[in-house]
Structure formats: structure tokens, C-alpha cells
Design an enzyme around this catalytic site. Structure first.
Site, short mmCIF file in Angstrom:
data_model
loop_
_atom_site.label_atom_id
_atom_site.label_comp_id
_atom_site.label_asym_id
_atom_site.label_seq_id
_atom_site.Cartn_x
_atom_site.Cartn_y
_atom_site.Cartn_z
N ASP A 1 -4.29 -11.52 13.15
CA ASP A 1 -5.31 -11.08 12.20
C ASP A 1 -6.64 -11.81 12.39
O ASP A 1 -7.68 -11.34 11.92
CB ASP A 1 -4.83 -11.30 10.76
CG ASP A 1 -3.65 -10.41 10.38
OD1 ASP A 1 -3.23 -9.60 11.22
OD2 ASP A 1 -3.16 -10.54 9.25
N GLU B 1 -3.83 -2.13 7.96
CA GLU B 1 -2.71 -1.93 7.03
C GLU B 1 -3.02 -2.46 5.64
O GLU B 1 -2.34 -2.12 4.67
CB GLU B 1 -1.47 -2.63 7.58
CG GLU B 1 -1.60 -4.14 7.69
CD GLU B 1 -0.35 -4.83 8.20
OE1 GLU B 1 0.68 -4.14 8.36
OE2 GLU B 1 -0.40 -6.06 8.45
N GLY C 1 5.10 -14.37 11.50
CA GLY C 1 5.20 -13.18 12.35
C GLY C 1 4.92 -13.52 13.79
O GLY C 1 4.37 -14.58 14.11
#
Length: 433
Positions: free
Chosen positions: A179, A294, A40
Site C-alpha cells: 500500500d 479496495e 499480508g
């Protein structure tokens, strides 16, 4: 917690001894160096590529530099571009942009079925062998991978695969993930920027609380197994709010604009107790604003969905596709009636945050890592560049065998405890962490 640039060490100190007790390998000439970005997006890819090109142009200007387009997809297809003199001269422009100029993809070389399905290899071909053949064909001495734990460990496995065939290639990774969940790296590249941009995103969205009576706003933040980004985004937003000009007499105040709850994957969430607490806030201030990862509660939600016979899609790495789970909507449905919300608004800041250019704090750390990466390359020292939490936060080439994902956020961090006290939310650690 402030996103100030990390301490600016001298180049010599920033690149001290990589392996305690081991001598630095001698420098070796490099003919060809390749770059690859994968996974990502994060606010570090463009910046890192720019700093790497700049460093090589100064330290080893004779070295041929190539970029595989679209991550491992480009490597499998032999789709590459050579860095010419104009690109070298103007590589500083990349500091102004987000994304990856050479493109990313999610490809797992050991997932043969997926590689064949996507047309990256032919039936009967081994993706690792195809990638290895391409690297040999291109004469790559050093491969720089900018990605998360999957990207970097896959590259290390590829180097071992080549070694068995008698070809020696050094892999040097840079830890990219918003993250901030890579073990044992203290701070992954791009995470500071993502938190800052997520806070900026919500500073506009929060005004939607005035669009409808009893408004329930859910800010869903990226973070599969680690709540660092959600926590840091909430913390950064609250700091921004404190610096804002307010007018409580006309209801422009800290409570209406503030964060009322933060839910992370590492937490055990008492839905009944939280609903009661949030209803009190809704009754008094006519709005509730929550920040949620999420991945918060995702395993329980998936279990519930599968019990209903629903098929949960997964990516090439076997990860659950979180868009299919839709945690924000799930929590919205669970809480809306209980807190008496008239309207629920779920807003996701992920794409806005991850595609941003790196901020000053990230650029400083990225530059330090890239300088170390090039020095390691010239000495053919492999590893992932990062602040090693198990070696006193030292910036060093971390062994690939020690790199893994899934690092949990430390909810005992003083800044987080202070944030939760300000929010007024009891915190209980999940038994699964």
C-alpha cells in the site's frame, strides 16, 4: 513515474549517521539473531530474508540465526528453525521467489481473546509474556521484523516489555506493505513490484472487453486507506500500453484498451457526474475500464450496510475485512445500469501482485535497507529502516515512535496529475483526507 532502481549510493553513504547529532553506539557481539515476517504478503519478504542471511554470514558469521515460522504465531508457540550452513550458502535463491519462506500470520499480541481462541496461548496467559519468555529462552539479542506498521510497532512494544523485566533486546524493522502507506517512509518495500505486476495482470484482463458488447471491467487493486498502489498500477499500465503495438483501424487502440477512471480512498467521487462521463465512453467505444482501490468509499459503504442491519467482520487488529465489503462489486452495481453495461466483470489483482518476487528496483532498495539493518544490529541501534520523508528522504533507522500507518497518497504528485489529465477524469480531494 518510472520504477527504476533507486540511486546506488556507496555503502558508507547509504548508512550515514542514523540520528542527527547522535554518535553511533559501539559495536557489540551478537550471539543470536531472530527473523520474523508478519501481516499480508508483499514482494519483499523472501528477498529481505535472503539479503539479511547473506549480510550476517559476511559481517558476523559466528552469530546464530533463527527464524520464527508463521510470524508471531511461531514466536508464541516456540516454532522456529535455525539457519544452517546450506541455507547460508544458498540464500541467494530467495531472490527468485515471492511470498515468505518462513510464513506469515496476522496475530496481535495485545488481543488476548483472539490469541486464546486460536490456541496460541492458554486461558489466563498474557501473549506478550509468552512471547517475551520465548525470546529469553532462545537468547535473542536482535529481532528483525519484516512487516507493516502493526508488525513493527508490536515488536517495539515487546522490546519495551522485555526491558521492564531487565532483558535488553534490539528490534529492527523493515517496512513491508504494497500500500506504501507507512508514515514517515517514502517508499515501502515491495510496492514498486506490486504496481508493476498489477499492470501486467490487467494487460491480459483488458482483452475481456472484446468478449461481450458494452463491457464494463473493474480492476480492483489493494489499498485500504491509501490509493498509491491503485494510482501507480494505473500509471504503470498506461506506460505499458504506450509501448504496445496497436492497430486502431481494427479497434486495437488506446481508448478501448486504456484506463477510463481511477478511484482512490482519498477522492470525493461524484457518482452521477462520473456515470454520465463513463456512459459517453461506453457509447463511443463499447467498453469502460476502471481501476479502483479496495478501500475507495468503504466508510460510506459500511455505513450503508450497517444501516441495513448487516454485521461487518473485522480482523484481530480491528480492521474491516474488505472482502466482506466488496468495493468492486458495489461500484459495479452502482454504475452498470447508469452507463448501460450489458456485462460487468470485477477482477482483483491483489494476490497475483503481492505474491510476486521482488523486481530490480525493489531488490536494490531492499538490499540497501538490509545492509543498514545489519549494521544497526551490530551497534544495537533499533528502529525501522527506510527513507525518512521528514529527514530529507535519508535512509536511516527511523524511531518506532514515529512509525504509523494510514499515510494518504499525495494526489498532487506530478505523475498522478498527468495520468488524470490523460484519463480525462476531474479529481476532487475527499473532505475526510
Amino acid at each position: 513515474m518510472a520504477f527504476a532502481p533507486p540511486s546506488r549510493e556507496t555503502d558508507a553513504k547509504a548508512m550515514e549517521d542514523f540520528d542527527v547529532g547522535n554518535a553511533m553506539p559501539p559495536m557489540q557481539p551478537l550471539k543470536t539473531v531472530a527473523f520474523l515476517t508478519a501481516g499480508g504478503l508483499a514482494p519483499c519478504l523472501s528477498s529481505a530474508l535472503g539479503y539479511l542471511i547473506e549480510a550476517y554470514s559476511v559481517r558476523s558469521p559466528q552469530t546464530r540465526l533463527i527464524c520464527y515460522k508463521g510470524g508471531y504465531k511461531g514466536l508464541l508457540l516456540g516454532d522456529l528453525i535455525e539457519v544452517n550452513q546450506k541455507m547460508r550458502d544458498e540464500c541467494g535463491t530467495l531472490q527468485l521467489h515471492g511470498g515468505s519462506p518462513i510464513g506469515n500470520s496476522r496475530v496481535k499480541l495485545t488481543n488476548v481473546k483472539d490469541c486464546v481462541k486460536r490456541g496460541l496461548v492458554k486461558e489466563g496467559q498474557d501473549p506478550q509474556q509468552v512471547a517475551a519468555d520465548q525470546l529469553i529462552k532462545d537468547g535473542v539479542d536482535v529481532l528483525h521484523t519484516i512487516g507493516g506498521d502493526d508488525t513493527n510497532t508490536a515488536a517495539a512494544a515487546l522490546a519495551e516489555f522485555l526491558k521492564k523485566g531487565g532483558y535488553h533486546m534490539t528490534v529492527i524493522g523493515l517496512p513491508k506493505t504494497i500500500d506504501n502507506d507507512v508514515v514517515p517512509i517514502k517508499q515501502s518495500l515491495g510496492a514498486w513490484t506490486a504496481a508493476e505486476k498489477g499492470a501486467e495482470f490487467f494487460s491480459n484482463v483488458v482483452a475481456e472487453s472484446t468478449a461481450n458488447p458494452r463491457m464494463f471491467i473493474i480492476h480492483e487493486v489493494m489499498g485500504r486507506d491509501c490509493g498509491w498502489l491503485t494510482a501507480a498500477t494505473a500509471n504503470e499500465y498506461m506506460k505499458m500500453l504506450k509501448k504496445s503495438s496497436l492497430l486502431p483501424e481494427l479497434f486495437v487502440d488506446n481508448m478501448r484498451l486504456g484506463v477510463h477512471a481511477v478511484y482512490l480512498p482519498e477522492m470525493a467521487i461524484d457518482m452521477v457526474a462520473e456515470a454520465a462521463r463513463l456512459k459517453t465512453i461506453m457509447d463511443q467505444y463499447d467498453c469502460v475500464n476502471i481501476f479502483i482501490s479496495e478501500g475507495a468509499g468503504v466508510h460510506e459503504i459500511v455505513k450503508e450496510m450497517e444501516a441495513k442491519g448487516m454485521d461487518i467482520p473485522r480482523d484481530a487488529f480491528g480492521h474491516i475485512k474488505l472482502d466482506a465489503v466488496n468495493v468492486g462489486k458495489y461500484f459495479g452495481d452502482q454504475f452498470a445500469t447508469a452507463i448501460g453495461a450489458e456485462k460487468t466483470l470485477v477482477q482483483k489483482s491483489g494476490y497475483f501482485s503481492r505474491a510476486a518476487p521482488a523486481n530490480e528496483a525493489d531488490r536494490t532498495l531492499i538490499r540497501q535497507c538490509c545492509m543498514l539493518a545489519v549494521d544497526c544490529a551490530l551497534h544495537r541501534q533499533g528502529g525501522v529502516m527506510g527513507q525518512d520523508e521528514e529527514r530529507g528522504d535519508r535512509l536511516r533507522a527511523i524511531e518506532f515512535s514515529r512509525i504509523k500507518g494510514g499515510k494518504h497518497f499525495d494526489m498532487n504528485a506530478p505523475w498522478f496529475e498527468s495520468l488524470m489529465k490523460e484519463v480525462g477524469q476531474p479529481v476532487t480531494k475527499s473532505s475526510k483526507v
